[in-house]
Structures are given as structure tokens and as C-alpha cells.
Design a protein around this motif. Sequence first.
Motif, PDB file in Angstrom:
ATOM      1  N   THR A  27     -38.308 -55.541  33.102  1.00 33.93           N
ATOM      2  CA  THR A  27     -39.423 -56.353  32.602  1.00 33.93           C
ATOM      3  C   THR A  27     -39.080 -57.825  32.793  1.00 33.93           C
ATOM      4  O   THR A  27     -38.032 -58.291  32.328  1.00 33.93           O
ATOM      5  N   ALA A  28     -39.947 -58.550  33.476  1.00 34.27           N
ATOM      6  CA  ALA A  28     -39.704 -59.975  33.732  1.00 34.27           C
ATOM      7  C   ALA A  28     -39.960 -60.791  32.471  1.00 34.27           C
ATOM      8  O   ALA A  28     -40.898 -60.524  31.717  1.00 34.27           O
ATOM      9  N   THR A  29     -39.124 -61.807  32.257  1.00 39.36           N
ATOM     10  CA  THR A  29     -39.290 -62.741  31.149  1.00 39.36           C
ATOM     11  C   THR A  29     -39.658 -64.102  31.725  1.00 39.36           C
ATOM     12  O   THR A  29     -38.903 -64.651  32.536  1.00 39.36           O
ATOM     13  N   VAL A  30     -40.818 -64.626  31.339  1.00 44.32           N
ATOM     14  CA  VAL A  30     -41.254 -65.926  31.834  1.00 44.32           C
ATOM     15  C   VAL A  30     -41.451 -66.873  30.660  1.00 44.32           C
ATOM     16  O   VAL A  30     -41.716 -66.449  29.528  1.00 44.32           O
ATOM     17  N   SER A  31     -41.325 -68.159  30.928  1.00 44.87           N
ATOM     18  CA  SER A  31     -41.523 -69.182  29.911  1.00 44.87           C
ATOM     19  C   SER A  31     -42.253 -70.362  30.531  1.00 44.87           C
ATOM     20  O   SER A  31     -42.327 -70.505  31.750  1.00 44.87           O
ATOM     21  N   GLY A  32     -42.767 -71.237  29.659  1.00 48.54           N
ATOM     22  CA  GLY A  32     -43.461 -72.417  30.146  1.00 48.54           C
ATOM     23  C   GLY A  32     -44.878 -72.118  30.587  1.00 48.54           C
ATOM     24  O   GLY A  32     -45.299 -70.962  30.683  1.00 48.54           O
ATOM     25  N   GLU A  76     -33.494 -62.602  32.816  1.00 49.14           N
ATOM     26  CA  GLU A  76     -33.386 -63.981  32.331  1.00 49.14           C
ATOM     27  C   GLU A  76     -34.725 -64.687  32.572  1.00 49.14           C
ATOM     28  O   GLU A  76     -35.541 -64.249  33.389  1.00 49.14           O
ATOM     29  N   GLU A  77     -34.944 -65.790  31.861  1.00 46.25           N
ATOM     30  CA  GLU A  77     -36.245 -66.463  31.920  1.00 46.25           C
ATOM     31  C   GLU A  77     -36.498 -67.117  33.281  1.00 46.25           C
ATOM     32  O   GLU A  77     -35.599 -67.676  33.893  1.00 46.25           O
ATOM     33  N   VAL A  78     -37.749 -67.006  33.700  1.00 43.06           N
ATOM     34  CA  VAL A  78     -38.240 -67.743  34.867  1.00 43.06           C
ATOM     35  C   VAL A  78     -39.228 -68.784  34.346  1.00 43.06           C
ATOM     36  O   VAL A  78     -40.219 -68.436  33.699  1.00 43.06           O
ATOM     37  N   ASN A  79     -38.964 -70.054  34.617  1.00 42.45           N
ATOM     38  CA  ASN A  79     -39.757 -71.152  34.064  1.00 42.45           C
ATOM     39  C   ASN A  79     -40.960 -71.448  34.961  1.00 42.45           C
ATOM     40  O   ASN A  79     -40.817 -71.660  36.164  1.00 42.45           O
ATOM     41  N   LEU A  80     -42.152 -71.487  34.334  1.00 44.03           N
ATOM     42  CA  LEU A  80     -43.386 -71.748  35.077  1.00 44.03           C
ATOM     43  C   LEU A  80     -43.937 -73.147  34.825  1.00 44.03           C
ATOM     44  O   LEU A  80     -45.034 -73.459  35.301  1.00 44.03           O
ATOM     45  N   ASP A  81     -43.212 -73.984  34.107  1.00 45.37           N
ATOM     46  CA  ASP A  81     -43.730 -75.308  33.735  1.00 45.37           C
ATOM     47  C   ASP A  81     -44.212 -76.091  34.963  1.00 45.37           C
ATOM     48  O   ASP A  81     -43.467 -76.292  35.923  1.00 45.37           O
ATOM     49  N   GLY A  82     -45.485 -76.529  34.902  1.00 44.69           N
ATOM     50  CA  GLY A  82     -46.034 -77.403  35.925  1.00 44.69           C
ATOM     51  C   GLY A  82     -46.338 -76.748  37.251  1.00 44.69           C
ATOM     52  O   GLY A  82     -46.693 -77.440  38.214  1.00 44.69           O
ATOM     53  N   ALA A  83     -46.242 -75.430  37.340  1.00 48.37           N
ATOM     54  CA  ALA A  83     -46.433 -74.746  38.631  1.00 48.37           C
ATOM     55  C   ALA A  83     -47.897 -74.802  39.067  1.00 48.37           C
ATOM     56  O   ALA A  83     -48.808 -74.624  38.267  1.00 48.37           O
ATOM     57  N   THR A  84     -48.105 -75.038  40.350  1.00 52.27           N
ATOM     58  CA  THR A  84     -49.443 -75.006  40.950  1.00 52.27           C
ATOM     59  C   THR A  84     -49.527 -73.995  42.088  1.00 52.27           C
ATOM     60  O   THR A  84     -50.577 -73.838  42.696  1.00 52.27           O
ATOM     61  N   GLU A  85     -48.402 -73.327  42.367  1.00 50.90           N
ATOM     62  CA  GLU A  85     -48.379 -72.299  43.403  1.00 50.90           C
ATOM     63  C   GLU A  85     -47.434 -71.189  42.958  1.00 50.90           C
ATOM     64  O   GLU A  85     -46.719 -71.320  41.956  1.00 50.90           O
ATOM     65  N   ASP A  86     -47.436 -70.080  43.705  1.00 53.72           N
ATOM     66  CA  ASP A  86     -46.664 -68.910  43.303  1.00 53.72           C
ATOM     67  C   ASP A  86     -45.186 -69.262  43.102  1.00 53.72           C
ATOM     68  O   ASP A  86     -44.622 -70.096  43.824  1.00 53.72           O
ATOM     69  N   VAL A  87     -44.562 -68.599  42.111  1.00 55.62           N
ATOM     70  CA  VAL A  87     -43.162 -68.835  41.774  1.00 55.62           C
ATOM     71  C   VAL A  87     -42.360 -67.569  42.070  1.00 55.62           C
ATOM     72  O   VAL A  87     -42.774 -66.458  41.717  1.00 55.62           O
ATOM     73  N   ASP A 147     -23.021 -57.875  38.559  1.00 59.69           N
ATOM     74  CA  ASP A 147     -23.540 -58.858  39.504  1.00 59.69           C
ATOM     75  C   ASP A 147     -24.974 -58.545  39.928  1.00 59.69           C
ATOM     76  O   ASP A 147     -25.513 -59.180  40.835  1.00 59.69           O
ATOM     77  N   ALA A 148     -25.582 -57.555  39.292  1.00 60.47           N
ATOM     78  CA  ALA A 148     -26.929 -57.164  39.690  1.00 60.47           C
ATOM     79  C   ALA A 148     -27.916 -58.310  39.472  1.00 60.47           C
ATOM     80  O   ALA A 148     -27.885 -58.989  38.456  1.00 60.47           O
ATOM     81  N   LYS A 149     -28.778 -58.524  40.444  1.00 64.00           N
ATOM     82  CA  LYS A 149     -29.806 -59.556  40.375  1.00 64.00           C
ATOM     83  C   LYS A 149     -31.167 -58.926  40.645  1.00 64.00           C
ATOM     84  O   LYS A 149     -31.268 -57.857  41.241  1.00 64.00           O
ATOM     85  N   VAL A 150     -32.201 -59.595  40.195  1.00 63.42           N
ATOM     86  CA  VAL A 150     -33.560 -59.112  40.424  1.00 63.42           C
ATOM     87  C   VAL A 150     -34.414 -60.309  40.817  1.00 63.42           C
ATOM     88  O   VAL A 150     -34.209 -61.428  40.340  1.00 63.42           O
ATOM     89  N   THR A 151     -35.353 -60.086  41.725  1.00 63.05           N
ATOM     90  CA  THR A 151     -36.274 -61.140  42.142  1.00 63.05           C
ATOM     91  C   THR A 151     -37.569 -61.004  41.352  1.00 63.05           C
ATOM     92  O   THR A 151     -38.223 -59.964  41.399  1.00 63.05           O
ATOM     93  N   VAL A 152     -37.907 -62.059  40.627  1.00 65.58           N
ATOM     94  CA  VAL A 152     -39.139 -62.092  39.836  1.00 65.58           C
ATOM     95  C   VAL A 152     -40.166 -62.934  40.585  1.00 65.58           C
ATOM     96  O   VAL A 152     -39.880 -64.073  40.970  1.00 65.58           O
ATOM     97  N   SER A 153     -41.352 -62.363  40.826  1.00 65.34           N
ATOM     98  CA  SER A 153     -42.428 -63.069  41.528  1.00 65.34           C
ATOM     99  C   SER A 153     -43.629 -63.187  40.606  1.00 65.34           C
ATOM    100  O   SER A 153     -44.086 -62.185  40.039  1.00 65.34           O
ATOM    101  N   VAL A 154     -44.131 -64.423  40.457  1.00 67.36           N
ATOM    102  CA  VAL A 154     -45.277 -64.687  39.587  1.00 67.36           C
ATOM    103  C   VAL A 154     -46.342 -65.405  40.408  1.00 67.36           C
ATOM    104  O   VAL A 154     -46.074 -66.453  41.009  1.00 67.36           O
TER     105      VAL A 154
END
Length: 333
Positions: A141-146, A182-193, A211-218
Motif C-alpha cells: 500500500t502506497a503512502t503519500v503526503s502533501g 515510505e511516504e511519497v511527497n506530492l507537495d506542489g505537483a502539477t504532473e505525474d509523480v 534492500d527491497a524497494k518499490v516504485t510508487v506512481s501517482v
Amino acid sequence: MNTSLLREKLLGNWKQKLISFVVAITIYAFYQYQSFEREEFTVPLEVKAPGNLTIKNGVTIPQYVRVSIRADRVELSGISSGNIAAYIDLSSVSEEGTHDFLVNVRPDRRLSSISPVEISVQPQTIRIEVEDEIVRYIPVTATVSGKPAYGYESGSISTEPTSIKFQGPRSAVEGIKEIQTEEVNLDGATEDVSAEVGFLKLSNLAHTDQDAKVTVSVSIIPTVTKKTIPGIEISYDNVPPGLDISKKEHKTMDIVVEGKQLDLDKLNASSFSAWADCSLCTEAGISYDIPVFVNGGKNVKISSWTVNTVAVVFKEKPYEELWEWEAPQADDN
């Protein structure tokens, strides 16, 4: 010297010789004992689980044990806790439940070369509840903020991968319904993150690749909303010749428009027009219900307006307004 004479010399006065031998051994042992020292070390306790069992979720065990070493003081002076390993081996049992596990001490090559040496450990056994270790794939589950910039909002949110392999005690792994990033910050975004992040901390008993990583797309999309625009003037068009409006129900009206927030912010009453088509009205003194039409506003949709029809009453124009009299021109002849 013959054999009988040798036997006589060896066995003669055997009691005195035996006593002397025992005394000599005692003196040697006493000397050795006097030269021995005891040292205690705090050693990390390792858990080995080569089979299908592991420590039950929520069960705690000592992180350290006390290891006592007794040896010659000279030999002992070069020994540290780094020369000792302490562990318990869960493979010594085969079923879930509570068991007493022996604490094993493994000296390294340096300590093993010392002789004589006495090694003991406290505690000698530890009671532990164990259960099956299982593997599951847990949804991510993706966690987003901002907040995105004004006029924009977040749309679809996705992760790649969509689930992560977890391994651990059955009670721990079965209790994990999702794993948050971990949180992905969307503050001020005007295009896909899009961002590559790790995971929030979970129980140490349930683990995955550190070391596992995940790509979050918003996706970031324009905010679509509605806006009421008041005071739009209604025009009465195509009034037939010979008639004038004597009474009309409305002069202005409000409309509700729908579209992108940034487009709506640019609009006001002058951006729109409203009119009633009077071309089908033919008689004076009659109240007509005339439909009202609206248009205008770039890139937006007019969803409703407050006046759908207007009641209009006409009167006949005065005669003199119908005919414009021209005085005859004099004949020069």
C-alpha cells in the motif's frame, strides 16, 4: 640386571612409592589450581533455525548470556568475548510448542588451543515457544503526503511490485494484512509523480529483503469542480414588428458551470450570454412562456441555469412608430 631384580626394585616399598606419587600429583594440581583464574564474558546469543520452526511472534528471549572461562592466567589474559560464540539450535525439536533449548558455547580456534580450560554458561537452558515459519506475499500500500498545486489533485496510485514476499513466524506473517511504503511527497505537483522508496518498519520477526524497494506512481490530474456564476443578463431577441415588450419576468439569472478549476477561475458573467427568442410571439396582451438559451465559457460545461423559461407580455407599438412619415418634396417644375 635380570628381570627379577628389576621387579624387586620397582615393587619394593611400593606403599611408600605410591604415597610419594599421590603427594606429587596433589602438589602439581595445587600448583596448577593456584595459577588458574576465572573470567566472565557477556556474549550475544544467536538463534539458529535451519528447519521449519522459528520463535513464536511476541516471545522474547535473552539477547546475551554469561560465559565463564577458567584457565591459566597467562593463557586467559589474551581471551575476549570475541573468542566465544553462544547459540541455541531450534532444529533440536520438530514440533510447535514450548521447549527447553540448550545454550551451546562454541570457542574459536584461539580458545580451543588452551588446555586445560573450563567453560560454563548461564543460563544453561532457555524455555522458548516455537511455531512454524511460513512464507506469504503481502500486498503493498502506497503512502503519500502533501497536496498537489492549486487546481490539481492526485488520481490513480499504483505500486510496482504490487506485493512483497514475507517470511517469519506463522502468527506474525498471518497478522500482516498489508505493507506500507515510505511516504511519497506530492507537495506542489502539477504532473505525474514517480518515486522509488522503501517500506515502513515492521516486526523484526517477520522479514523480507532489507534492500527491497518499490516504485510508487501517482497520477496528477486537474481538479474538476463546479462554480455558480451570477448576474448574467437575459436578452430578448427577435421581437416581431408591431410589438413591444410590456412585461418581462426576469432580467438576469445565474448559471452553474463545470470544468477544470483553473479554467473556472477565469470566468465571470461577461463570459456567457443568455437570450429568449421572441420570434414566435404574434399577439399583444398574451403572456408567453419563452425558453431561455445560454452559451459561452471556454473549455467548460454549462450544467444548469436558474431560469429555464421567462413569461413575457407584449403590447402593440403606437401607430406613429410603425410608419415614418416623410413630407412630400416640392416639384421644381
